[in-house]
Design a protein around this motif. Structure first.
Motif, PDB file in Angstrom:
ATOM      1  N   ARG A  94       0.858  -1.189   0.000  1.00 13.92           N
ATOM      2  CA  ARG A  94       0.000   0.000   0.000  1.00 13.92           C
ATOM      3  C   ARG A  94       0.883   1.224   0.000  1.00 13.92           C
ATOM      4  N   GLU A  95       1.058   1.788  -1.155  1.00 17.63           N
ATOM      5  CA  GLU A  95       2.032   2.870  -1.272  1.00 17.63           C
ATOM      6  C   GLU A  95       1.374   4.133  -1.837  1.00 17.63           C
ATOM      7  N   ASP A  96       1.098   5.075  -0.958  1.00 17.05           N
ATOM      8  CA  ASP A  96       0.468   6.345  -1.338  1.00 17.05           C
ATOM      9  C   ASP A  96       1.179   7.015  -2.508  1.00 17.05           C
ATOM     10  N   LEU A  97       2.504   7.016  -2.459  1.00 19.62           N
ATOM     11  CA  LEU A  97       3.261   7.753  -3.474  1.00 19.62           C
ATOM     12  C   LEU A  97       2.970   7.262  -4.890  1.00 19.62           C
ATOM     13  N   MET A  98       2.644   5.982  -5.018  1.00 17.41           N
ATOM     14  CA  MET A  98       2.367   5.452  -6.352  1.00 17.41           C
ATOM     15  C   MET A  98       1.079   6.037  -6.924  1.00 17.41           C
ATOM     16  N   ILE A  99       0.090   6.232  -6.059  1.00 17.82           N
ATOM     17  CA  ILE A  99      -1.148   6.860  -6.521  1.00 17.82           C
ATOM     18  C   ILE A  99      -0.849   8.286  -6.970  1.00 17.82           C
ATOM     19  N   LYS A 100      -0.056   8.973  -6.168  1.00 14.13           N
ATOM     20  CA  LYS A 100       0.279  10.359  -6.498  1.00 14.13           C
ATOM     21  C   LYS A 100       1.055  10.433  -7.801  1.00 14.13           C
TER      22      LYS A 100
ATOM     23  N   ASN B  79     -10.452  17.276  -5.479  1.00  8.03           N
ATOM     24  CA  ASN B  79     -10.012  16.692  -4.218  1.00  8.03           C
ATOM     25  C   ASN B  79      -8.752  15.852  -4.402  1.00  8.03           C
ATOM     26  N   LEU B  80      -8.724  15.084  -5.457  1.00  9.39           N
ATOM     27  CA  LEU B  80      -7.569  14.222  -5.738  1.00  9.39           C
ATOM     28  C   LEU B  80      -6.325  15.078  -5.963  1.00  9.39           C
ATOM     29  N   ALA B  81      -6.461  16.133  -6.761  1.00 14.40           N
ATOM     30  CA  ALA B  81      -5.324  17.023  -7.046  1.00 14.40           C
ATOM     31  C   ALA B  81      -4.808  17.648  -5.748  1.00 14.40           C
ATOM     32  N   HIS B  82      -5.734  18.005  -4.877  1.00 14.34           N
ATOM     33  CA  HIS B  82      -5.340  18.597  -3.604  1.00 14.34           C
ATOM     34  C   HIS B  82      -4.576  17.595  -2.756  1.00 14.34           C
ATOM     35  N   TRP B  83      -5.049  16.356  -2.756  1.00  7.24           N
ATOM     36  CA  TRP B  83      -4.409  15.302  -1.975  1.00  7.24           C
ATOM     37  C   TRP B  83      -3.002  15.000  -2.491  1.00  7.24           C
ATOM     38  N   VAL B  84      -2.848  15.078  -3.800  1.00  2.00           N
ATOM     39  CA  VAL B  84      -1.539  14.791  -4.400  1.00  2.00           C
ATOM     40  C   VAL B  84      -0.486  15.767  -3.863  1.00  2.00           C
ATOM     41  N   LEU B  85      -0.927  16.970  -3.529  1.00  2.00           N
ATOM     42  CA  LEU B  85       0.017  18.000  -3.070  1.00  2.00           C
ATOM     43  C   LEU B  85       0.446  17.826  -1.610  1.00  2.00           C
ATOM     44  N   THR B  86      -0.216  16.943  -0.878  1.00  2.00           N
ATOM     45  CA  THR B  86       0.212  16.702   0.503  1.00  2.00           C
ATOM     46  C   THR B  86       1.339  15.671   0.507  1.00  2.00           C
ATOM     47  N   PRO B  87       2.335  15.850   1.371  1.00  2.00           N
ATOM     48  CA  PRO B  87       3.435  14.884   1.392  1.00  2.00           C
ATOM     49  C   PRO B  87       2.987  13.546   1.960  1.00  2.00           C
ATOM     50  N   SER B  88       3.630  12.475   1.547  1.00  2.00           N
ATOM     51  CA  SER B  88       3.295  11.156   2.105  1.00  2.00           C
ATOM     52  C   SER B  88       4.559  10.412   2.519  1.00  2.00           C
ATOM     53  N   GLU B  89       4.475   9.790   3.676  1.00  2.00           N
ATOM     54  CA  GLU B  89       5.623   9.053   4.198  1.00  2.00           C
ATOM     55  C   GLU B  89       5.677   7.655   3.592  1.00  2.00           C
ATOM     56  N   PRO B  90       6.873   7.053   3.579  1.00  2.00           N
ATOM     57  CA  PRO B  90       6.977   5.683   3.084  1.00  2.00           C
ATOM     58  C   PRO B  90       6.057   4.755   3.865  1.00  2.00           C
ATOM     59  N   THR B  91       5.503   3.770   3.188  1.00  2.87           N
ATOM     60  CA  THR B  91       4.622   2.792   3.819  1.00  2.87           C
ATOM     61  C   THR B  91       5.379   1.982   4.862  1.00  2.87           C
ATOM     62  N   THR B  92       4.690   1.676   5.935  1.00  6.11           N
ATOM     63  CA  THR B  92       5.286   0.764   6.908  1.00  6.11           C
ATOM     64  C   THR B  92       5.286  -0.638   6.316  1.00  6.11           C
ATOM     65  N   ILE B  93       6.358  -1.330   6.536  1.00  5.99           N
ATOM     66  CA  ILE B  93       6.528  -2.658   5.961  1.00  5.99           C
ATOM     67  C   ILE B  93       6.119  -3.722   6.974  1.00  5.99           C
ATOM     68  N   ARG B  94       5.581  -4.799   6.489  1.00  9.80           N
ATOM     69  CA  ARG B  94       5.278  -5.949   7.343  1.00  9.80           C
ATOM     70  C   ARG B  94       5.499  -7.207   6.552  1.00  9.80           C
ATOM     71  N   GLU B  95       6.626  -7.812   6.745  1.00 12.02           N
ATOM     72  CA  GLU B  95       6.985  -8.932   5.899  1.00 12.02           C
ATOM     73  C   GLU B  95       7.292 -10.176   6.730  1.00 12.02           C
ATOM     74  N   ASP B  96       6.327 -11.082   6.788  1.00 10.83           N
ATOM     75  CA  ASP B  96       6.474 -12.322   7.551  1.00 10.83           C
ATOM     76  C   ASP B  96       7.773 -13.061   7.242  1.00 10.83           C
ATOM     77  N   LEU B  97       8.105 -13.117   5.963  1.00 10.45           N
ATOM     78  CA  LEU B  97       9.273 -13.918   5.560  1.00 10.45           C
ATOM     79  C   LEU B  97      10.554 -13.444   6.236  1.00 10.45           C
ATOM     80  N   MET B  98      10.636 -12.158   6.527  1.00  8.38           N
ATOM     81  CA  MET B  98      11.853 -11.640   7.165  1.00  8.38           C
ATOM     82  C   MET B  98      12.015 -12.183   8.579  1.00  8.38           C
ATOM     83  N   ILE B  99      10.885 -12.317   9.286  1.00 12.28           N
ATOM     84  CA  ILE B  99      10.949 -12.899  10.627  1.00 12.28           C
ATOM     85  C   ILE B  99      11.412 -14.340  10.518  1.00 12.28           C
ATOM     86  N   LYS B 100      10.855 -15.046   9.541  1.00  9.05           N
ATOM     87  CA  LYS B 100      11.218 -16.461   9.368  1.00  9.05           C
ATOM     88  C   LYS B 100      12.686 -16.610   9.003  1.00  9.05           C
TER      89      LYS B 100
END
Lengths: 183, 183
Positions: A94-100, B79-100
Motif C-alpha cells: 500500500r504505497e500512497d506515493l504510487m497513486i500520487k 479533491n484528488l489534485a489537492h491530496w496529491v500536493l500533501t506529502p506522504s511518508e513511506p509505507t510501513t513494511i510488514r513482511e512475515d518472511l523476514m521474521i522467518k
DNA sequence: CGTGCCATGTAAAGCGTTACATGATTCA
DNA sequence: TGAATCATGTAACGCTTTACATGGCACG
C-alpha cells in the motif's frame, strides 16, 4: 498478523528486553521489515506472557518507572519454530506515493518533483543507516555462523529495499524533468 | 489509508467502471502497489458517491445482476489534485518472511530453503506479468505523453520491486546453501 | 524553565480480513 | 453436473492508529 512472532524472534536473536527497549529495537533495526507502535508492543508482550510464550521479571527502580524484562520461554521457542515452517505469502503493498505518481499530471511539475526528491532523500538516509550497521556488525561475511547469516539476510533485504527506492526515485525524477511537452 | 484516492485515480486514468471491474483492475495492474478486497472496493465507492466525488449510473441487465458504473466528478478530481500536493511518508513494511529468515536456524535448512525457493518462484511470475504489460502498453518510452509517463512510472516501481525480491531470494538461497558448518 | 527521555498504560475510532449470501449463465 | 464468471452485498471480528494519561529526572 505476525507481530507476536516478530517479538519472539527479537527476544530470541537479540536477547531479553523490556517493552520500551523493544520499541527502540523496532525503531532501529526491525523497522526495515516491520513497524509497530508502543501500544501494540506492550499489549502483545502481555498476551505472549498469558500464553506462556514469554516470561517476565519486574525490575523495581526508584528514580524511574519499573521495568518488565521479557524473555522467550522454551514453549515460545517451540511455537516460533513451528510457525517458521508454515508458508507465508508476500505482503500486500500500500504505497500512497504510487497513486500520487500515477496522477502526477494533475499538479504542476515542480510540486511532484519536490515530493520525489524528498522521498529520494529519505531513502538515501535510511540506506546510509543500514549500511553502517552492515559494516559494523557483519564485517566479514565468510566468518559468520549460520545464525548470523540468517540475521544478516534480513538486513540485506532492508538494504536492497532502500537502494531500490533510491534508484526508482532517480529514474522518476529524470523521466519527469527531461520530458518535452512538444508531442 | 488512501483507498478512496486509489479508486479516484483509477477512474481518472483508466476511465469509468463498475465495482466489479475495479476489483479486476486491482487484481491485474494496481496490485503492484495497492491491494483491496471486493468488500472494501464496493463500500468505498458508495462512500465516494455520498461525498460527491464520484457519480454513478445504473445499467439494468436482464440475464445478469445490474451494474453501477462510477465516474469521477469534477469535485472528486479537485479533491484528488489537492491530496496529491500533501506529502506522504513511506509505507510501513510488514513482511512475515523476514521474521522467518531471521530465525531460520530454528528449523532444518531444507525447510527454509524450500520456502525461499517458493518465494523466488512467486516473484519471478509476478515479474513476468509486469514485464509483459511494459512491453505491450509502453513500448516506445520517448513517444509517451507526460500522463502516460506518470502511469509508466508506477509500473516501473512494480517491476523494480519484484526484480529486487528475485535477486534477494537468489542471494539468500546461495548464502544458506553454501554455508559450511565447520566454524 | 522548557524539552526530551524513561516506562507504561487505557479508550475509541477506523480500517481490513474472513466468512457468509444470492442467483443466473456459460463452459468443460 | 460441477465449476467458474458476473455482480453486489451484510456481519463479525481483529488489527492498527490516534488520542489521552502519568510523573520524575537530566540537560541546556
Amino acid at each position: 498478523m505476525a507481530l507476536p512472532q516478530a517479538l519472539l524472534a527479537s527476544l530470541l536473536v537479540d536477547g531479553p528486553c523490556s517493552g520500551y527497549d523493544m520499541v527502540k529495537r523496532f525503531d532501529e533495526k526491525i523497522s526495515c521489515y516491520w513497524m509497530a507502535s508502543h501500544q501494540q508492543v506492550y499489549k502483545t508482550l502481555r498476551e505472549l506472557e498469558n500464553a506462556g510464550w514469554v516470561s517476565s521479571e519486574t525490575i523495581t527502580q526508584t528514580s524511574r518507572p519499573n521495568k518488565n524484562i521479557y524473555s522467550i520461554t522454551s514453549l515460545g521457542k517451540e511455537n516460533l519454530a513451528h510457525w517458521v515452517l508454515t508458508p507465508s505469502e508476500p505482503t500486500t503493498i500500500r504505497e500512497d506515493l504510487m497513486i500520487k505518481t500515477q496522477v502526477g499530471f494533475l499538479v504542476p511539475r515542480p510540486a511532484i518533483l519536490d515530493e520525489l526528491k524528498r522521498r529520494h532523500q529519505i531513502h538515501l538516509e535510511n540506506l546510509a543507516v543500514l549500511k553502517t550497521i552492515e559494516k559494523e556488525e557483519f564485517g566479514k561475511i565468510e566468518t559468520l555462523s549460520l545464525a548470523e547469516k540468517f540475521d544478516y539476510l534480513t538486513l540485506r533485504r532492508g538494504i536492497r529495499f532502500e537502494s531500490d527506492w533510491v534508484l526508482w526515485c532517480e529514474e522518476a525524477i529524470e523521466m519527469i524533468e527531461t520530458h518535452q511537452e512538444d508531442q
